[in-house]
Design a protein around this motif. Structure first.
Motif, PDB file in Angstrom:
ATOM      1  N   ILE A 226      11.313   2.561  -0.399  1.00 13.06           N
ATOM      2  CA  ILE A 226      12.346   1.736  -1.045  1.00 13.06           C
ATOM      3  C   ILE A 226      13.540   1.564  -0.115  1.00 13.06           C
ATOM      4  N   ASN A 227      13.858   2.581   0.669  1.00 15.18           N
ATOM      5  CA  ASN A 227      14.949   2.435   1.631  1.00 15.18           C
ATOM      6  C   ASN A 227      14.622   1.372   2.674  1.00 15.18           C
ATOM      7  N   MET A 228      13.364   1.298   3.100  1.00 14.66           N
ATOM      8  CA  MET A 228      12.965   0.258   4.044  1.00 14.66           C
ATOM      9  C   MET A 228      13.130  -1.120   3.409  1.00 14.66           C
ATOM     10  N   TRP A 229      12.612  -1.282   2.190  1.00 16.30           N
ATOM     11  CA  TRP A 229      12.759  -2.567   1.491  1.00 16.30           C
ATOM     12  C   TRP A 229      14.237  -2.931   1.339  1.00 16.30           C
TER      13      TRP A 229
ATOM     14  N   PHE B  84      18.727  -7.486  -5.056  1.00 19.54           N
ATOM     15  CA  PHE B  84      17.365  -7.969  -5.314  1.00 19.54           C
ATOM     16  C   PHE B  84      16.518  -6.829  -5.882  1.00 19.54           C
ATOM     17  N   CYS B  85      16.545  -5.670  -5.228  1.00 17.40           N
ATOM     18  CA  CYS B  85      15.740  -4.527  -5.666  1.00 17.40           C
ATOM     19  C   CYS B  85      16.286  -3.894  -6.942  1.00 17.40           C
TER      20      CYS B  85
ATOM     21  N   ALA C  44       0.835  -1.202   0.000  1.00 17.29           N
ATOM     22  CA  ALA C  44       0.000   0.000   0.000  1.00 17.29           C
ATOM     23  C   ALA C  44       0.870   1.253   0.000  1.00 17.29           C
ATOM     24  N   ALA C  45       1.918   1.256   0.802  1.00 18.50           N
ATOM     25  CA  ALA C  45       2.844   2.396   0.816  1.00 18.50           C
ATOM     26  C   ALA C  45       3.501   2.560  -0.544  1.00 18.50           C
ATOM     27  N   GLY C  46       3.772   1.466  -1.208  1.00 23.88           N
ATOM     28  CA  GLY C  46       4.389   1.513  -2.534  1.00 23.88           C
ATOM     29  C   GLY C  46       3.490   2.113  -3.593  1.00 23.88           C
TER      30      GLY C  46
ATOM     31  N   HIS D 192      13.575   4.295  -7.204  1.00 28.62           N
ATOM     32  CA  HIS D 192      13.759   2.963  -6.611  1.00 28.62           C
ATOM     33  C   HIS D 192      15.103   2.361  -7.012  1.00 28.62           C
ATOM     34  N   LEU D 193      15.455   2.509  -8.259  1.00 34.66           N
ATOM     35  CA  LEU D 193      16.721   1.954  -8.728  1.00 34.66           C
ATOM     36  C   LEU D 193      17.908   2.657  -8.071  1.00 34.66           C
TER      37      LEU D 193
END
Length: 153
Positions: free
Chosen positions: A133-136, A51-52, A21-23, A40-41
């Motif tokens: 994205i930093n959290m992921w 991975f990301c 949802a945040a994404g 994101h990249l």
């Protein structure tokens, strides 16, 4: 390489849904999806989240981004391939991702450049995308989520 553990977002109920949802916070704000892919990249490159990097490169390509622009993201300052708006988003991404690397976490110069281009809703979405994205990246780097494990769309 194997992950150290199952991804925490799969272990803790509700976490994946909340992060997905945040994404989606940029949707319906006018913030271009291709800009989100670049953000994101770039954050994933800085954080060393293979991975990301792989997943967001693939998603960007699927959405019509060019290979030339994606390969230039790591050196975006020296590239003519990015718009002023994308440059502002990338600069903000780097500042937020490297928040502890300087006395003033996000300089007024970087903030003002983004705020001059993006309206409040878009800027809010941009900040949320960078934070998400930093959290992921931090989760995936911590558990050593291997590249090549992202589901294909």
């Amino acid at each position: 390489m194997e992950a150290r553990m199952n991804n925490p977002v799969m272990v803790l109920p509700g976490t994946l849904d909340a992060l997905q949802a945040a994404g989606r916070t940029y949707e319906n704000t006018g913030l271009p999806a291709l800009t989100v892919h670049l953000v994101h990249l770039r954050a994933s490159q800085i954080n060393g989240c293979s991975f990301c990097v792989e997943m967001h490169t693939r998603e960007a390509l699927d959405d019509g981004e060019s290979v030339e622009r994606l390969t230039a993201v790591a050196a975006w300052r020296e590239s003519r391939r990015f718009t002023e708006a994308e440059r502002a988003a990338l600069a903000l991404t780097e500042a937020v991702t490297r928040i502890a690397d300087r006395p003033e976490a996000v300089s007024d110069e970087v903030w003002d450049a983004a705020a001059d281009i993006y309206d409040e809703k878009q800027l809010a979405a941009l900040v949320m995308q960078i934070a998400t994205i930093n959290m992921w990246n931090r989760v995936n780097a911590t558990i050593r989520q291997p590249a090549g494990a992202a589901p294909r769309s």
